[in-house]
Design an enzyme around this catalytic site. Sequence first.
Site, PDB file in Angstrom:
ATOM      1  N   ASP A 122       0.879  -1.164   0.000  1.00 45.72           N
ATOM      2  CA  ASP A 122       0.000   0.000   0.000  1.00 45.72           C
ATOM      3  C   ASP A 122       0.921   1.220   0.000  1.00 45.72           C
ATOM      4  O   ASP A 122       2.137   1.104   0.195  1.00 45.72           O
ATOM      5  CB  ASP A 122      -0.955  -0.011   1.211  1.00 45.72           C
TER       6      ASP A 122
HETATM    7  C1  BGC Z   1      -5.040   3.276   0.166  1.00 44.85           C
HETATM    8  C2  BGC Z   1      -5.097   2.329  -1.003  1.00 44.85           C
HETATM    9  C3  BGC Z   1      -4.899   3.099  -2.284  1.00 44.85           C
HETATM   10  C4  BGC Z   1      -3.580   3.827  -2.217  1.00 44.85           C
HETATM   11  C5  BGC Z   1      -3.244   4.621  -3.456  1.00 44.85           C
HETATM   12  C6  BGC Z   1      -3.810   4.154   0.138  1.00 44.85           C
HETATM   13  O1  BGC Z   1      -3.910   5.174   1.075  1.00 44.85           O
HETATM   14  O2  BGC Z   1      -5.090   2.553   1.371  1.00 44.85           O
HETATM   15  O3  BGC Z   1      -6.313   1.634  -1.017  1.00 44.85           O
HETATM   16  O4  BGC Z   1      -4.964   2.240  -3.371  1.00 44.85           O
HETATM   17  O5  BGC Z   1      -3.614   4.736  -1.122  1.00 44.85           O
HETATM   18  O6  BGC Z   1      -4.057   5.724  -3.581  1.00 44.85           O
END
Ligand code: BGC
Length: 717
Positions: A258
């Site tokens: 993530d």
């Molecule tokens: C989220 C993800 C997301 C990523 C990119 C993170 O803060 O938890 O689900 O895909 O950001 O935006």
Amino acid sequence: MKRKCFLYNLLLVGVASCAFTTSFAQNNEAKIEALLKKMTLEEKVNMIHGVSSFNSGGVARLGIPELVTSDGPHGVRIEHGRDWTPDKNVFDSGTYLPTGNTLAATWNPQLGFAYGKVLGSEAKYRGKDVILGPGINIIRTPLNGRNFEYMSEDPYLIAKMVVGYVQGVQSEGISACVKHYMANNQETKRTTVNVLMSERALREIYLPGFKAAVVEGKVNTIMGAYNKFRGQYCTHNDYLVNKILKGEWGFKGIMMSDWGAVHNTLEAINNGTDLEMGTDIGTPPFPYNKFYLADTVVRLVKSGKVAETLINDKVRRILRIMYQTNMIEGKRTPGYYGTKNHQMVAQAVAEEGIVLLKNEQRLLPLSRDVQSIAVIGENAFRKNALGGGSSQVKPTYEITPLVGLQQLVGNKTNITYSRGFKIERNAKADPKLIQEAAAAAAKAEVAIVVGGWVHGYNYSNWDDNAYDAEGIDKPDMKMPFGQDELIEAVVKANPNTIVVLMGAGGIEMGRWVNKTKSIVQAWYPGMDGGTALARLLFGEVNPSGKLPMSLPKKLEDCPAHKLGDFPGDSIALNYKEDIFVGYRYYDTYKIAPEFAFGHGLSYTTFEYSALTATKKGTAVTVTLNIRNAGKMAGAEVVQLYVKEQAPSVPRPEKELKGFQKIQLQPGESKKVTLTLPADAFQYFDEKANKFVLHPGKFQLLVGSSSKDIRLSTSIVL
Ligand code: BGC
């Protein structure tokens, strides 16, 4: 009919293009080895970390492009530029699909496929290689701010829906990314919390969705969660990634982090992280070489502290997905963006996913002869696509409930609108707004209050996130902004009041639920949500959605809060409720939820009969007849639950192990066949460390919800 044919065609195309041949894969492996031999260490390392906000590095001299990712689970996100500087003057408004809850509430895996296919096609049009969805974390507590993106409290329902979604995206030659692996079941302290749970809860509840996405759905990429699991960050968790994902399940794709979920270079290298994204390295221009999997890795390999073979494995995985999705060779089919066909999928999902919770005295469907409707509540005209955090979508348009109703009735019915409540930080019941709403309701034939949760106060501003939003959990289950008082006053003024709830579910209704004739759970139903809702309220569509999660009466009833920990800390967040999540808890511990898992009414009635169960080898085949006994065509989700009669370990009162959505004309009957494989009867035995069957008697419960069991039989295994 036209819509049905279109959806059917989508499915056929998908099935054909899903079939990657073995020789294609073998050829790719040979090409990958050849490429690897040509690459310098620096070039390899450049591929395993982000080089912009959403891209990882390529090797231009060898024709290896950057891998372009994009959120998110229900539509391609607006452009954020290379360094989080929003791109202006780009065409980035497309299809806003209903959110994950709505999709799960359709209980229709084929719609899951159609939904994924829309995302894949739109991502391709926008030049993306990976769509960062679906999100499939278990709905453990109603408070989780991201529940709206997720699907269910039930691992079986998730497993069935996720496979369709993933195959739909990937049938377009674009990668899906199932997230967040795993146990990211709350937003509070999401980057530090340390989740502890039994091996049994892990295997029976939290893993099956991910396993299905990998083993059946053949998902190309998976995103590690922010939190820790048993003391180690999920993204570089040896047990979760090396042992289970890549070992047991044989995952050959990319395990990416993530955004900012990597915390340690050596752990990431050794424990299976293939791609580091989104690490916080200060302000622009970002020094991407400072990522954990960047320059440090080059140094470690050169000094002999890390074997280059470990880096080769990560690069190999990235190249494999690049070949599979025609990024290096081959040609992509064209993608389409914001098309009428895609909007039709969004509407179809909303129409099948909105759930009719309660309908007394046949208040619904409304007659086209209704003279006047008082529409009440800020949610009736609030738009939701841009809210909630990273899953934001800029839609071509968004039909709100108010506009949907106005468009459907035209000039025939007088629609008034009163605000009813204010969506503002700390807003309380406003007597003036309530009075105005009640007066409007008293004058109208029917009142429709549209309330529930929201995506923050000012949802275009991340700092104003609240309720259904990323990075924050709800403070409690109480209706915000004085809506209880509002609904009570409106129902008193006009007994023909329908309450429509937006949001991710799990909201207290105790003050007005018994006084209200009709209640509808509308989730965040996408760009044509208002159209779908209006069609459902007027009976142009017969509701067929079923709750993918229990709606408890109050927070204190919820197993995560009653038995387990919430919100926990970096030492421990103990899932002491164990396998008793959702209805597995409510049924076993005899706590009545407000509305049960699997519940959802129709404007027609269905009769169940002639249940049989026969053993065929290790599988059991269950058949029954279902008949539409009413006057309107409709669809029923036939649900099959299994209960072990005399288990040797505590087991839930019942567990969903099969379902099928059946369309029926008035008076029509159909035979339904559901097959239960051997694992439908097993539980995870912690001593043996595997799923086992405890021989004995099993009840097979068939019904219209987890509470509304119509037929039962038993079988000895
Ligand atoms: C989220 C993800 C997301 C990523 C990119 C993170 O803060 O938890 O689900 O895909 O950001 O935006």
